[in-house]
Every structure is written in C-alpha cells, then in structure tokens.
Scaffold this motif. Structure first.
Motif, PDB file in Angstrom:
ATOM      1  N   LYS A  91       0.829  -1.214   0.000  1.00 39.48           N
ATOM      2  CA  LYS A  91       0.000   0.000   0.000  1.00 39.48           C
ATOM      3  C   LYS A  91       0.864   1.264   0.000  1.00 39.48           C
ATOM      4  O   LYS A  91       0.469   2.280  -0.569  1.00 39.48           O
ATOM      5  N   LEU A  97       2.085   1.689  -3.587  1.00 39.91           N
ATOM      6  CA  LEU A  97       1.019   2.155  -4.484  1.00 39.91           C
ATOM      7  C   LEU A  97       0.549   3.571  -4.139  1.00 39.91           C
ATOM      8  O   LEU A  97      -0.190   4.190  -4.901  1.00 39.91           O
ATOM      9  N   LEU A 151      -1.234   4.317  -1.425  1.00 36.77           N
ATOM     10  CA  LEU A 151      -2.465   4.305  -0.624  1.00 36.77           C
ATOM     11  C   LEU A 151      -2.147   4.659   0.823  1.00 36.77           C
ATOM     12  O   LEU A 151      -3.033   4.986   1.603  1.00 36.77           O
ATOM     13  N   ALA A 186      -1.771  10.460  -9.924  1.00 38.97           N
ATOM     14  CA  ALA A 186      -2.646   9.858 -10.943  1.00 38.97           C
ATOM     15  C   ALA A 186      -1.813   9.327 -12.107  1.00 38.97           C
ATOM     16  O   ALA A 186      -2.095   8.252 -12.641  1.00 38.97           O
ATOM     17  N   ARG A 218      -0.346   6.065 -11.076  1.00 44.15           N
ATOM     18  CA  ARG A 218      -1.340   4.992 -10.969  1.00 44.15           C
ATOM     19  C   ARG A 218      -1.862   4.537 -12.320  1.00 44.15           C
ATOM     20  O   ARG A 218      -2.313   3.405 -12.463  1.00 44.15           O
ATOM     21  N   GLU A 219      -1.813   5.423 -13.315  1.00 45.83           N
ATOM     22  CA  GLU A 219      -2.238   5.025 -14.661  1.00 45.83           C
ATOM     23  C   GLU A 219      -1.355   3.903 -15.202  1.00 45.83           C
ATOM     24  O   GLU A 219      -1.781   3.142 -16.064  1.00 45.83           O
ATOM     25  N   MET A 236      -3.456  -3.302  -9.860  1.00 44.87           N
ATOM     26  CA  MET A 236      -3.417  -3.950  -8.538  1.00 44.87           C
ATOM     27  C   MET A 236      -4.540  -4.968  -8.427  1.00 44.87           C
ATOM     28  O   MET A 236      -5.696  -4.665  -8.751  1.00 44.87           O
ATOM     29  N   PHE A 250      -6.362  -6.922  -5.566  1.00 45.71           N
ATOM     30  CA  PHE A 250      -6.473  -6.926  -4.106  1.00 45.71           C
ATOM     31  C   PHE A 250      -6.796  -8.332  -3.592  1.00 45.71           C
ATOM     32  O   PHE A 250      -7.402  -9.142  -4.300  1.00 45.71           O
ATOM     33  N   PHE A 292     -13.586   0.057 -15.527  1.00 46.33           N
ATOM     34  CA  PHE A 292     -13.730   1.264 -14.711  1.00 46.33           C
ATOM     35  C   PHE A 292     -12.702   2.338 -15.076  1.00 46.33           C
ATOM     36  O   PHE A 292     -13.037   3.503 -15.260  1.00 46.33           O
ATOM     37  N   ARG A 293     -11.446   1.925 -15.210  1.00 46.30           N
ATOM     38  CA  ARG A 293     -10.398   2.909 -15.478  1.00 46.30           C
ATOM     39  C   ARG A 293     -10.612   3.571 -16.846  1.00 46.30           C
ATOM     40  O   ARG A 293     -10.413   4.777 -17.000  1.00 46.30           O
ATOM     41  N   VAL A 313     -13.489   3.948 -18.543  1.00 44.00           N
ATOM     42  CA  VAL A 313     -14.662   4.837 -18.523  1.00 44.00           C
ATOM     43  C   VAL A 313     -14.333   6.088 -17.715  1.00 44.00           C
ATOM     44  O   VAL A 313     -14.639   7.210 -18.126  1.00 44.00           O
ATOM     45  N   ASN A 314     -13.666   5.897 -16.560  1.00 43.19           N
ATOM     46  CA  ASN A 314     -13.362   7.016 -15.674  1.00 43.19           C
ATOM     47  C   ASN A 314     -12.404   8.018 -16.313  1.00 43.19           C
ATOM     48  O   ASN A 314     -12.516   9.222 -16.097  1.00 43.19           O
ATOM     49  N   SER A 315     -11.472   7.504 -17.122  1.00 44.08           N
ATOM     50  CA  SER A 315     -10.504   8.422 -17.741  1.00 44.08           C
ATOM     51  C   SER A 315     -11.142   9.214 -18.874  1.00 44.08           C
ATOM     52  O   SER A 315     -10.585  10.211 -19.335  1.00 44.08           O
ATOM     53  N   GLY A 316     -12.322   8.772 -19.317  1.00 42.69           N
ATOM     54  CA  GLY A 316     -13.037   9.508 -20.360  1.00 42.69           C
ATOM     55  C   GLY A 316     -12.428   9.340 -21.745  1.00 42.69           C
ATOM     56  O   GLY A 316     -12.782  10.061 -22.674  1.00 42.69           O
ATOM     57  N   ARG A 349      -9.362  -6.585 -14.466  1.00 43.93           N
ATOM     58  CA  ARG A 349      -9.366  -5.142 -14.178  1.00 43.93           C
ATOM     59  C   ARG A 349      -7.949  -4.605 -14.037  1.00 43.93           C
ATOM     60  O   ARG A 349      -7.672  -3.467 -14.428  1.00 43.93           O
TER      61      ARG A 349
END
Lengths: 254, 270
Positions: free
Chosen positions: A49, A52, A54, A78, A81-82, A86, A88, A105-106, A108-111, A155
């Motif tokens: 952690k 990373l 966190l 950011a 992390r791109e 990870m 978990f 998720f990544r 869609v979130n990054s657009g 993911r």
C-alpha cells in the motif's frame, strides 16, 4: 544496467507503537516477477500500500520509473497509478457495478473511451482470463470467488500497466483454481511484459510465478534470491517459512 | 498504599481523563472539519459524476418519501390534537390551523424529516461506505485513479443538498394535511375555514426558513454518513459502529444547527 521500475529505499511505517516497516529496501526491474513472502503481520500488505501510494511512509523514499513519488499528490499520483495495476486480496470489486463496469472502470473514468467501446474491451479482457461474455452483465455477488479473482485480474491488466501488484492472489481458493489463477497471471503478465510484485503465503504460487523471491520479516527484507534458490537459501528464517515448520527462529503468530 | 500508586494500578485520574476526552473531542472536530472541506471542494469543482449524483438523488430523495410522508402526517395530526387540548384552556381553539402550519413549516417539517433521514440516509451511507472501506473497494477506487471524494462523497453531498429541501416541502404539505384531517374529522372544524385560516396565516418566510434549514440539514446528514464510513474500522463491528455514530452524530448536529438557525432567523426577523 536497466534502472528499476520500482524502488523502495529504507521505507519505514508506524501505526502508533507498532513499527510495521523498519527500513524496507527493494528494487524491481522492468518485466521482473518478484514475490515477497512473509508471515502474517510481517508488513507485506502495508509495504504494497505504501508502494502504491495508498499510504504514505513515515520515512524513506519510493521511486517509480526513477521519479520520487513518496509524497506525490494529485496529477503526479494519478500519472503513476495510470501505469500501475493492482489485484487486491479480497478482489475488491465494486459491488454496485456489473462485472464489465468493474473491468472497464479505469477506461470509462478516464473519459478516453465511450461506454460501448469500453464494454467491448472489457469483454475481450474477460475472455483473456477465461470468462465468457455472459458474465459481463452480472454483478460481483452473482459469481464465485475464483471468478471474482479473475475479474479482478482482468481489471488490473486492461490498461496494459508497466507494473502490477498482486496481494495474496490465491488466498481463499481451492488448489486447482489457485493454480489456474497462477497460470493466468504468468500468461497475461508475460504477454504484457509488465513487472509484478506479488505478496503471498502460498509457496506453490511463489515457486510458480516468481523470478525472484524476497522475504520480509519484522519489517525488513532479510533475504532475496532467485526462485530456484528458495529451497536452499541457507537462511534459517526462509527455510522455516518455505517448509512450513512451527519450530525455528520465527514464532508462530498465535 | 499511596494514592499515586493506586492510580498507576488502574484507577483513572479524573483530570487526565477529562483532559484526554477534551483533546479527543477537539481532534475529532478538526478531522470532521478537514473532511467536510475536502468534500465541499470536490462537490463544487469539476469533475462531476452526474450518473452517481442522480443515483444518490433517487436513493436519498425518492426512497425516503414513504418514511417522510408517514412521519409528517402523524406529527401534523398529533400537533393539532395537542394544540386543540392546550388552547382549549383559554378558549383559543380557533388558532389550531395557524399554530399547526406555523409549527410544521418553521420547525417540525424540517427537523422531523432530518431526524428520520439521519436514521435512514446517514446510517445507510456510513454502512455502505464502511463496507467499501473494509472490503478494500475504496483502496481499489483510488488505485484506479478515481478520487473517493469526487466519486463517492461529493455525489452524496450534492444529492442530499437538493433532495432534503424537496422532502421537507413534501413533509410540510403532508404535515399540514395531517392536522387538517384530525381537525376536520376528529375535532369538528369546518374544512373550508380551516384551510382558509392556514393559507391566510402562513407567510413565505415560514416556508423559506424551513427550506433553508433543510438545505443545511441535508449537508450534515450526507457529511456525517460519509465521514463515519470513511474512517470505519475493519469488520462487522466497525461498520455497525460507523452507522450508529453517523446516525447519532447527524441527529445531534441537526438539532444543534436547528437551534442556531432559529436564533438567527428570529434575530434577523425572518
């Protein structure tokens, strides 16, 4: 010599009086598979952690691709992390999202992609971890633990990262499913050429996926060597751990 | 055995205990203030997750309608009965509609709605976020380059700021209706006269003060749920404790804020 993709330099972390990391120093080369072994409470997850971002170490430095990211915030964090994936221990899938939304998720979130395109990529990545398109629209609660680990693996690899952390990837799985997960990790990670840091108790998994093995004990790396050397390390702590003996210098965590 | 050695063996020093509790209280206030500032910064600057905001608006607003409506109708009805009984002592029963509408719009509509939402919404948010915290979903979110403040907390905060005033408007209408029902069908009031008295007596400021309170209560309810969920400790006990603390904290803060705002409204003549 290739510079390490990840470098932990004398990293320390305390929680109150509990001194968990007491100066961890560790380099991971690009494309290398490093497995960190160690008993319960030895600080493996805390180390991951911190690496990373966190958690923030109390002292020491963490370098990613040569850049000091120890105190990185906002865009700098950011950016790091791109390039990092990870998996978990618990899978940590978002239970309010479907399987494909978790995987993508990544994206869609990054657009950078439309939802339709992101779903296509998610289904394709699910196929790589041997999950059919019929799973894509299910919710995490509707699939088994082994499938959840595979979704979590999908993911972690969908954005083709340079470095992937695996936190106990085979914990809680039966030996056959665990071996299948190990095979997928090897196949997919070698395909990407990514470096990996895996923490585990599972020696069968460590022997299978590691190029190198390091042992964390009482907050320090006490041994590091090739995976083929782990059974003849000449280190009493490593010997006791890999052979699973109660007798030896390590006291069982009872 | 001396007093000092007795204390060393486990009897707490009352001064030390008071000191530690006071420091702990102010530290908690500081943490809550910092957290609130971070949520507000995320809520009022891009990027916004509109899908999440809508989802939370439905969750907080639409699904709270039954509990808010039921509470409001019973409070309105009980208020009418009590005012009738009390005002009868000095022959002022005709003021029942006036006092019911005043009590509901200025005070009870907002505070009863907020207290119900402290239980339904704040505890629900704390439990959901606490469960996400202990199952590493929040760590996963951050590792995927998404801020938990923007993705989880800001949508709940913004949704509550909009939904709670709307719920209070509904509670005002249903609460007044509860009073009307009891007064007309139980106490023998004329329906037309009751409604005319209600509308003539009520002012825009009565409704406005309730809505302003609701806006603040909405923020408190969402922030307490998010805060307690965010700092939830591992395990079912930790999540349960987060839910309880958020509900109790939100309820106490709602009542305290209600008093402060009522004082301000009186001072400024609203």
């Amino acid at each position: 010599m290739t510079p390490p993709i990840l470098s932990l330099q004398n990293v320390e972390k305390r929680f109150g009086k509990n001194h968990v990391l007491r100066g961890v120093t560790l380099d991971v080369a690009p494309g290398e598979s490093l497995v960190v072994i160690g008993g319960s409470g030895s600080g493996k997850s805390v180390m991951l952690k911190n690496a990373l971002g966190l958690m923030t170490p109390d002292s020491g430095n963490i370098l990613f691709n040569g850049e000091d990211v120890t105190q990185a915030r906002g865009k700098a964090r950011a950016r790091m992390r791109e390039r990092v994936g990870m998996l978990f221990q618990s899978g940590a899938l978002f239970d309010s999202l479907t399987v494909w939304e978790n995987v993508a998720f990544r994206l869609v979130n990054s657009g950078t992609l439309s939802r339709a395109k992101a779903k296509e990529q998610a289904v394709e990545t699910l196929r790589k971890v041997r999950l059919g398109p019929d799973v894509a629209d299910l919710y995490p609660a509707e699939i088994s633990g082994g499938m959840q680990k595979r979704v979590s693996l999908a993911r972690s690899i969908i954005s083709k990262p340079d470095l992937i952390f695996f936190d106990e990837p085979t914990t809680g799985l039966d030996p056959i499913t665990a071996d299948a997960i190990n095979d997928l990790i090897i196949e997919q990670v070698r395909g990407l050429g990514a470096a990996t840091v895996t923490i585990t108790h599972d020696m069968a998994s460590a022997r299978k996926i590691a190029d190198e093995v390091a042992m964390l004990f009482e907050g320090r790396i006490i041994w590091r060597g090739k995976a083929s050397e782990v059974d003849n390390s000449g280190n009493a702590y490593v010997d006791q751990f890999v052979h699973g003996r109660a007798d030896g210098p390590i006291q069982p965590a009872l | 055995m001396s007093n000092a050695s007795t204390r060393k063996r486990g009897i707490p020093n009352p001064l030390a205990w008071i000191g530690a509790a006071t420091l702990g209280f102010f530290a908690e206030i500081g943490r809550l203030a910092t957290f609130s500032a971070q949520v507000k910064a995320a809520a009022f600057s891009p990027r916004w997750y509109f899908g999440q905001i809508w989802k939370q608006f439905v969750q907080i607003g639409f699904y709270s309608l039954p509990v808010v409506g039921m509470s409001a109708i019973f409070i309105g009805a009980a208020l009418a009965l009590n005012i009738y009984q009390g005002s009868g002592r000095f022959g002022a029963e005709q003021f029942v509609p006036n006092i019911v509408v005043l009590g509901i719009t200025r005070e009870l509509g907002a505070s009863i709605t907020a207290l119900m939402l402290a239980g339904r919404v704040s505890a629900g948010i704390a439990a959901e976020i606490g469960a996400m915290r202990v199952t590493e979903q929040i760590d996963a979110l951050e590792s995927l380059s998404a801020s938990r403040y923007r993705y989880l907390y800001a949508p709940r905060f913004l949704a509550a700021l909009v939904a709670v005033p709307m719920l209070v408007l509904v509670a005002d209408i249903i609460g007044v209706m509860g009073g009307w029902l009891v007064s007309v069908y139980g106490l023998g009031f004329d329906s037309t006269v009751y409604l005319r008295n209600t509308l003539d007596f009520m002012t825009r400021n009565d409704v406005l003060t309730g809505i302003i309170k609701a806006f603040v209560f909405g923020g408190i309810i969402a922030l307490m749920g998010c805060y307690q969920g965010d700092k939830s400790k591992a395990g079912a006990t930790g999540v349960g404790r987060a839910a309880t603390l958020s509900m109790v904290g939100a309820a106490v803060l709602v009542l305290a804020a209600n008093y402060v705002m009522s004082t301000i409204f009186v001072e400024v003549g609203l």
